[in-house]
Scaffold this active site. Structure first.
Site, mmCIF file in Angstrom:
data_model
loop_
_atom_site.group_PDB
_atom_site.id
_atom_site.type_symbol
_atom_site.label_atom_id
_atom_site.label_comp_id
_atom_site.label_asym_id
_atom_site.label_seq_id
_atom_site.Cartn_x
_atom_site.Cartn_y
_atom_site.Cartn_z
ATOM 1 N N ALA A 192 4.711 -15.170 29.158
ATOM 2 C CA ALA A 192 4.378 -16.524 28.685
ATOM 3 C C ALA A 192 5.331 -16.990 27.589
ATOM 4 C CB ALA A 192 2.936 -16.547 28.194
ATOM 5 N N HIS A 193 5.117 -18.191 27.128
ATOM 6 C CA HIS A 193 6.018 -18.777 26.127
ATOM 7 C C HIS A 193 5.985 -18.021 24.798
ATOM 8 C CE1 HIS A 193 2.702 -22.050 25.202
ATOM 9 N NE2 HIS A 193 2.197 -20.845 25.285
#
Lengths: 356, 356, 356
Positions: free
Chosen positions: A241-242
């Site tokens: 994920a980010h």
């Protein structure tokens, strides 16, 4: 498939080993102990494969000195300290190489992009503004290299990969088919019962010698970047994920999900099917076994688990019934109460005896 | 990347906030508190970020009035009720826009398809019979829009997306790279030891403002349709099986699997790595924590869990040994038996004392 | 969508059933009991759907003889032994067929590849050296068929599929969009703190009538091949690692990961979200329920589980507290100690009574 061969002596020199036997024995490939034939080389990965090795039809064996001593029914060997490493090196000798260079006529490349002469750009690749593709990098068919993406030297990008979000890749990076790097992170501000999208403005920075499998998703950061340090290896169908940061030489097995803003240290091994909650820190040299769930920071290196192995179904059902009772059973008090009662009984018994 | 700027006063007006400080301060972008420089704007998302904010080099801060009062070493602020929401709004101001319109010459579009003049259709996109693409919708390179698919206005469809099964998408839908919508549901009739494929005849209906991440699979229905209502947001690598119905504004985190014919209510939050068995109903406003497994209907809103967090590996092994004994330990009886025995002992003791 | 129709009598003959009612009733499609209209056919899948069937507007019903006897308010039926199977067969009658044949002008096909005249090769497909595509096989747009890949007859390969690693597919194989077959297995030799890539030299062999969903990854073998036997069916987002062998007619639900060198027997059913560790053997006729984790061989057919269903969150938290205590509670001893103490108490009581 290939009729090219190497002599036993040559192979020994490629892996800095010693050969024993016929120096000019011609070997055309690697094979497993079971399936190897006289023109093939097999490796013996420890004592437990000795029986298989004895009955193998392989033309020669990669072994340690001590394994060699046990295989007196065979004649041709490559002797090394680490047969598995020698085998790894030799797979590169025998693998089919991609030799094409240049840009296929069907590729669409923005005039501002800089493509090395020694790179290969496959059919129907689309490359956007200000992109860079380094020397000897292979970009297979149908890839999308979106604006401002930069790829280093000697990389391999397989078909249908999407590189976007201005991702920057180091040298010798390998990305397998249908993976997406730099797509938008999952960031939304909840307000009045709706989700308000947060456009993601960070990017993805990938170091040297990173390997990412097929069908993975690595999201760009919200403001800062998502970072994969040198030597990280990732299996298939993994979610990064980010704003995740993966330390150097960390390995992640298939179907793992790493949530936003997690930092994982160096040299970690994350078992398949694991899930790591957002905003956590994991120390260097941490191993997680398969299907682990991480909901707290891990500050000490070591091995951790939470996946439960299989039960026969009827027993499992009874186990879950008990598990549903567990919350209301004061486990630690049980033992203490038993001890207390034991004392009471013994005291009663002894008093009783005294008064006999 | 961009040299465009906004003045502090302009930004305040964009988020309906008040500015404090220098009205014409030029700001070129958003950044995190740690990395922001003098030409950038940062936001303070609560008291716990105050220390970071005090030492930040940001040119200005998005804050609440009470946070602003704590930051007397800084001079330029945007004061709003909800800094996170203001930040979300401003990410759209500073994100790089896709401004191209029209159809790339390499796109293959069936003559019966209707493409809005204001849409953008990227290189190598293939669009089939009777498709519709609405105003200002962006379809990135290599997408496949199969026959009878309809896409509304202002949508964003990233590269390598496959839309098939006559899927219908509303307005402002965003679908990230390499996702598949409308592929065949997993339906087979077992008969005489073989699986007989059930061709899937339903479709997928996606409402307005739906967001689906990269590498997701959303299957078409068997007879009726798979339905995603308005405002649903889905992370990466999520499986939505045939005939699922997702209620409005429900959020699903990465690597979740929703099996066939599940109905999930409105405003639910499904944690990452969860799995929901087929044919279940989940009420509105249900939250599942990460790695939950759902095997029964959920009729009450609330928070539910079943994922186990991490243990040190040796302790985990001993825990699983106990878990394997649990089925045969009558937990609820243990406490009752202890209580009974305690009474017996006390009764013995008191009788004993009486007779002294 | 279609105005083609079949008469009741014709449909009965297609499924080898008996019709009851109006022989020339025109039926244009299948629908669910709830949504069916007078020109549509619905099926009744057992007694529990009788109430729905009674109030359905369907023009005719696929039923067993005993179900038909219960539906005296309706007049038109197809009577069969197995309505679900009859329904499966009829979905093929009513599904929209792909009738195009030939090679789109934009496909890039290596001169050494052999493509059957009756095959269809979609736009922007890239086919490499020495590939084979069999009779009546459909390859949708943007597929990459890499060198030495062979595809049998009557296969369906949806858009954005990557076939590489010299994979060999049998007849009537269906592979859904964005799946990758034959990508490199996750093999690395650790040495001096780094991972040394093992180039994968094996392939993938896929039997007849195999079905693989969208966004799956099936890796090529390291030396030997990864093998999927006839009739295997796989849902979406499934990982099949290198050197896995899946026995005939085994079914694997979505988001399952099968690690390297696992052998799964015939006719197994693997529930969604499961994970199977490397180098294990699983017998024929094994069923795993959802989210199972397999860490040991399974030598007996049967049903196995390890996924825990949902708890209300507060109860779950208390349960996990207990679970963390469990390692130190001697469960099996507890019951024994209780029994022992019970005997001691009873002995005390009886002695006491004797001495009254």
């Amino acid at each position: 498939m290939s009729s090219q061969y190497y002599r036993l002596e040559e192979i020994a020199s490629l892996v800095q080993g010693q050969y024993i036997g016929q120096a000019d024995l011609r070997l055309q490939g690697l094979a497993s102990l079971e399936s190897a034939q006289a023109h093939q080389l097999a490796f013996v990965n420890g004592d437990k494969y000795l029986a298989q090795a004895r009955s193998s039809q392989a033309g020669a064996f990669i072994v340690t000195a001590s394994l060699q001593a046990e295989l007196d029914n065979h004649h041709n060997f490559i002797v090394v300290d680490n047969p598995y490493l020698a085998f790894a090196i030799l797979t590169h000798v025998f693998e089919r190489k991609h030799t094409q260079r240049g840009i296929e006529s069907t590729a669409q490349i923005h005039p501002s992009a800089i493509i090395a002469d020694s790179a290969y750009i496959g059919h129907y690749v689309v490359i956007g503004e200000n992109c860079v593709v380094g020397d000897n990098t292979i970009v297979q068919s149908h890839c999308k290299i979106d604006d401002f993406v930069e790829i280093g030297q000697q990389c391999f990008i397989d078909s249908h990969v999407t590189l976007t979000g201005a991702a920057k890749l180091g040298h010798r990076v390998r990305i397998h088919a249908n993976t997406v790097i730099g797509s938008e992170g999952f960031g939304f501000a909840p307000y009045q019962g709706k989700w308000h999208r947060i456009a993601q403005l960070g990017s993805v920075i990938i170091g040297n010698d990173v390997r990412i499998g097929s069908n993975c998703s690595v999201d760009r950061g919200a403001l800062n970047d998502t970072i994969l340090e040198d030597g990280v290896i990732i299996d298939n169908l993994v979610q990064i994920a980010h704003n995740v940061k993966l330390g150097a030489h960390t390995a992640i097995a298939a179907k793992t999900a790493v949530a936003g803003s997690v930092t994982i240290g160096k040299n970690c091994i994350i078992g398949g099917g694991s899930a790591i909650s957002g905003h956590l820190n994991i120390a260097d040299n941490v191993t997680l076994t398969g299907m682990s769930m991480v909901t707290n920071n891990i500050s000490e290196s070591g091995k951790y688990s939470s996946g439960i192995g299989l039960f026969e179904n009827q027993k499992w059902k009874r186990t879950v019934v008990r598990l549903r009772q567990l919350a209301d059973v004061p486990l630690t008090q049980l033992v203490k109460r038993l001890d207390d009662m034991q004392s009471q009984i013994e005291s009663l018994e002894s008093t009783f005896k005294l008064r006999k």
